[in-house]
Design an enzyme around this catalytic site. Structure first.
Site, PDB file in Angstrom:
ATOM      1  N   SER A 163      -3.003   1.701  11.033  1.00  0.00           N
ATOM      2  CA  SER A 163      -3.374   0.501  11.619  1.00  0.00           C
ATOM      3  C   SER A 163      -3.839  -0.763  10.367  1.00  0.00           C
ATOM      4  O   SER A 163      -3.041  -1.170   9.743  1.00  0.00           O
ATOM      5  CB  SER A 163      -4.266   1.269  12.695  1.00  0.00           C
ATOM      6  OG  SER A 163      -4.484   0.017  13.417  1.00  0.00           O
TER       7      SER A 163
ATOM      8  N   LYS B 198       6.670  11.634  15.864  1.00  0.00           N
ATOM      9  CA  LYS B 198       7.722  12.440  17.323  1.00  0.00           C
ATOM     10  C   LYS B 198       8.583  13.530  16.591  1.00  0.00           C
ATOM     11  O   LYS B 198       8.652  14.851  16.872  1.00  0.00           O
ATOM     12  CB  LYS B 198       8.191  12.277  18.304  1.00  0.00           C
ATOM     13  CG  LYS B 198       7.290  11.633  19.520  1.00  0.00           C
ATOM     14  CD  LYS B 198       8.235  10.624  20.673  1.00  0.00           C
ATOM     15  CE  LYS B 198       8.688  11.527  21.190  1.00  0.00           C
ATOM     16  NZ  LYS B 198       8.712  12.417  21.861  1.00  0.00           N
TER      17      LYS B 198
ATOM     18  N   THR C 138      -1.430  -6.688  -1.913  1.00  0.00           N
ATOM     19  CA  THR C 138      -0.078  -6.471  -2.202  1.00  0.00           C
ATOM     20  C   THR C 138       0.677  -8.042  -1.487  1.00  0.00           C
ATOM     21  O   THR C 138       0.336  -8.688  -1.039  1.00  0.00           O
ATOM     22  CB  THR C 138       0.292  -5.234  -0.241  1.00  0.00           C
ATOM     23  OG1 THR C 138      -0.437  -6.259   0.288  1.00  0.00           O
ATOM     24  CG2 THR C 138      -0.905  -4.535  -1.277  1.00  0.00           C
TER      25      THR C 138
ATOM     26  N   THR D 219      10.613   6.923   1.717  1.00  0.00           N
ATOM     27  CA  THR D 219      11.397   6.068   2.524  1.00  0.00           C
ATOM     28  C   THR D 219      11.500   4.122   2.316  1.00  0.00           C
ATOM     29  O   THR D 219      10.263   4.433   2.280  1.00  0.00           O
ATOM     30  CB  THR D 219      11.672   6.842   4.109  1.00  0.00           C
ATOM     31  OG1 THR D 219      10.136   5.711   4.673  1.00  0.00           O
ATOM     32  CG2 THR D 219      10.551   8.169   3.851  1.00  0.00           C
TER      33      THR D 219
ATOM     34  N   ASP E 194      15.464   3.219   8.674  1.00  0.00           N
ATOM     35  CA  ASP E 194      14.719   1.948   9.332  1.00  0.00           C
ATOM     36  C   ASP E 194      13.698   2.989  10.610  1.00  0.00           C
ATOM     37  O   ASP E 194      14.806   3.996  11.708  1.00  0.00           O
ATOM     38  CB  ASP E 194      15.881   1.346   9.961  1.00  0.00           C
ATOM     39  CG  ASP E 194      15.414   0.581  11.063  1.00  0.00           C
ATOM     40  OD1 ASP E 194      14.149   0.385  11.114  1.00  0.00           O
ATOM     41  OD2 ASP E 194      17.324   0.080  11.605  1.00  0.00           O
TER      42      ASP E 194
ATOM     43  N   TYR F 140       1.868  -8.378  16.406  1.00  0.00           N
ATOM     44  CA  TYR F 140       0.499  -7.830  15.297  1.00  0.00           C
ATOM     45  C   TYR F 140       0.044  -6.633  15.318  1.00  0.00           C
ATOM     46  O   TYR F 140      -0.332  -5.490  15.885  1.00  0.00           O
ATOM     47  CB  TYR F 140       0.510  -8.446  13.770  1.00  0.00           C
ATOM     48  CG  TYR F 140       0.130  -7.503  12.375  1.00  0.00           C
ATOM     49  CD1 TYR F 140       1.240  -6.368  11.919  1.00  0.00           C
ATOM     50  CD2 TYR F 140      -1.076  -7.170  12.753  1.00  0.00           C
ATOM     51  CE1 TYR F 140       0.598  -5.385  11.290  1.00  0.00           C
ATOM     52  CE2 TYR F 140      -1.647  -6.170  10.990  1.00  0.00           C
ATOM     53  CZ  TYR F 140      -0.602  -6.183  11.436  1.00  0.00           C
ATOM     54  OH  TYR F 140      -1.302  -5.354   9.652  1.00  0.00           O
TER      55      TYR F 140
ATOM     56  N   LYS G  95      -0.817  -3.157  16.276  1.00  0.00           N
ATOM     57  CA  LYS G  95      -1.962  -2.269  16.043  1.00  0.00           C
ATOM     58  C   LYS G  95      -2.520  -1.310  16.913  1.00  0.00           C
ATOM     59  O   LYS G  95      -3.250  -0.425  16.657  1.00  0.00           O
ATOM     60  CB  LYS G  95      -2.637  -2.964  14.953  1.00  0.00           C
ATOM     61  CG  LYS G  95      -1.319  -3.100  13.848  1.00  0.00           C
ATOM     62  CD  LYS G  95      -0.813  -1.759  12.914  1.00  0.00           C
ATOM     63  CE  LYS G  95       0.075  -2.306  11.585  1.00  0.00           C
ATOM     64  NZ  LYS G  95       0.841  -0.729  11.473  1.00  0.00           N
TER      65      LYS G  95
ATOM     66  N   LEU H  71       1.061  -1.683   0.391  1.00  0.00           N
ATOM     67  CA  LEU H  71      -0.390   0.107   0.277  1.00  0.00           C
ATOM     68  C   LEU H  71       1.050   1.108  -0.018  1.00  0.00           C
ATOM     69  O   LEU H  71       0.402   2.367  -0.851  1.00  0.00           O
ATOM     70  CB  LEU H  71      -0.480   0.099   1.110  1.00  0.00           C
ATOM     71  CG  LEU H  71      -2.135  -1.177   1.201  1.00  0.00           C
ATOM     72  CD1 LEU H  71      -2.472  -0.768   2.236  1.00  0.00           C
ATOM     73  CD2 LEU H  71      -3.315  -0.809   0.301  1.00  0.00           C
TER      74      LEU H  71
ATOM     75  N   ASN I 127       3.433   4.010   7.596  1.00  0.00           N
ATOM     76  CA  ASN I 127       3.023   2.766   6.856  1.00  0.00           C
ATOM     77  C   ASN I 127       3.730   1.683   7.173  1.00  0.00           C
ATOM     78  O   ASN I 127       2.948   0.496   7.045  1.00  0.00           O
ATOM     79  CB  ASN I 127       2.801   3.316   5.493  1.00  0.00           C
ATOM     80  CG  ASN I 127       2.324   1.625   4.379  1.00  0.00           C
ATOM     81  OD1 ASN I 127       1.147   1.204   4.184  1.00  0.00           O
ATOM     82  ND2 ASN I 127       3.521   1.354   3.674  1.00  0.00           N
TER      83      ASN I 127
END
Length: 278
Positions: free
Chosen positions: A134, A116, A183, A32, A56, A148, A152, A14, A83
């Protein structure tokens, strides 16, 4: 008006579909990925409209540097999309603590780190939109994906608080909750384990389903990207946005069941208050 975007995990899934949509729409982008060479096609097609950045998300200093690149190159940051993430399949019993920590570091602390880094920029601008990817697994515990889901669910709580804190400053927050999309999330990006025989009727079922489901998911990544682009154009975007009919149906059913269970146990729940007459 062209916006400046920063998307984590832009190389595939995505994130890649959204990066393509953002650039096609004429916006500027810092794309990125852990391996930015996978993004070279974007630079070839879109030139100075895009900057590639090795990131990272578990490294706070790298997150700061990515946001700085956006501001230094394009002068501002309008939309941040968190993402990057992954989720393997295995039973809790058979998932090592190291694997729990690795998934939570990427899927939760990665979001916290990059968010942040962006907050001071958007606070000073008095504008911006933070999109937190999420999952349905952030609303419903996903069988076989405990690390996971734990991460989330953390993203959901973190982002609700974030929206309350920075909303008055003109910064918007939307939590995007996709269902199944075509995906590589359920393919090359996921390690799937059946678990020991005792989990065959639970985790084993999920593992077999996931292998057969890959490539048959109902969600179209291009349409998902268009939906995300749309909400960034709104003056009052949603705090949460489900993506996909499977996500909508599953969450609606789950939320109704939660309300009914709360009502069933209401008397016991409220019985724990101090006696007002005492």
């Amino acid at each position: 008006m062209a916006q400046v975007w920063l998307i984590t995990g832009s190389s595939r899934g995505l994130g890649r579909s959204l990066a393509e949509a953002v650039l096609r729409a004429g916006h500027k982008l810092v794309a990125t990925a852990r391996n930015p060479s996978q993004l070279s096609g974007l630079a070839e097609r879109y030139g100075d409209q895009v900057r590639l950045f090795e990131l990272d998300v578990t490294d706070p200093a790298a997150a700061d540097a990515a946001v700085k690149r956006a501001v230094d190159t394009f002068g501002r940051l309008d939309v941040l999309v968190n993402n990057a993430g992954y989720g393997n399949v295995n039973a809790i019993e058979d998932t090592s603590i190291e694997e729990f920590r690795a998934q939570i570091e990427t899927n939760l602390f990665g979001v916290i780190n990059v968010t942040k880094a962006a907050i001071p920029v958007m606070r000073e601008q008095k504008s911006g939109h933070i999109i937190q990817f999420s999952s349905v697994g952030g609303r419903i515990g996903a069988l076989g994906r405990a690390p996971y889901s734990a991460a989330k669910w953390g993203v959901e709580g973190f982002s609700e608080v974030l929206a309350k804190e920075i909303g008055p400053m003109g910064v918007k927050v939307t939590i995007v909750e996709p269902g199944g999309f075509r995906t590589d999330f359920a393919g090359a990006s996921t390690t799937i384990q059946n678990g020991r025989p005792e989990y065959d009727a639970t985790v084993g079922v999920v593992a077999r389903f996931q292998r057969n489901y890959d490539g048959k998911q109902p969600g179209d990544p291009v349409k998902a990207a268009d939906a995300v682009l749309h909400i960034t154009s709104l003056d009052e975007p949603p705090l949460r946005l489900l993506l996909g009919s499977d996500a909508m149906n599953a969450v609606e059913k789950n939320d109704i069941a939660k309300i009914e269970a709360d009502r069933k146990w209401r008397e016991l729940s409220i019985s724990t208050d101090f006696d007002a007459s005492a």
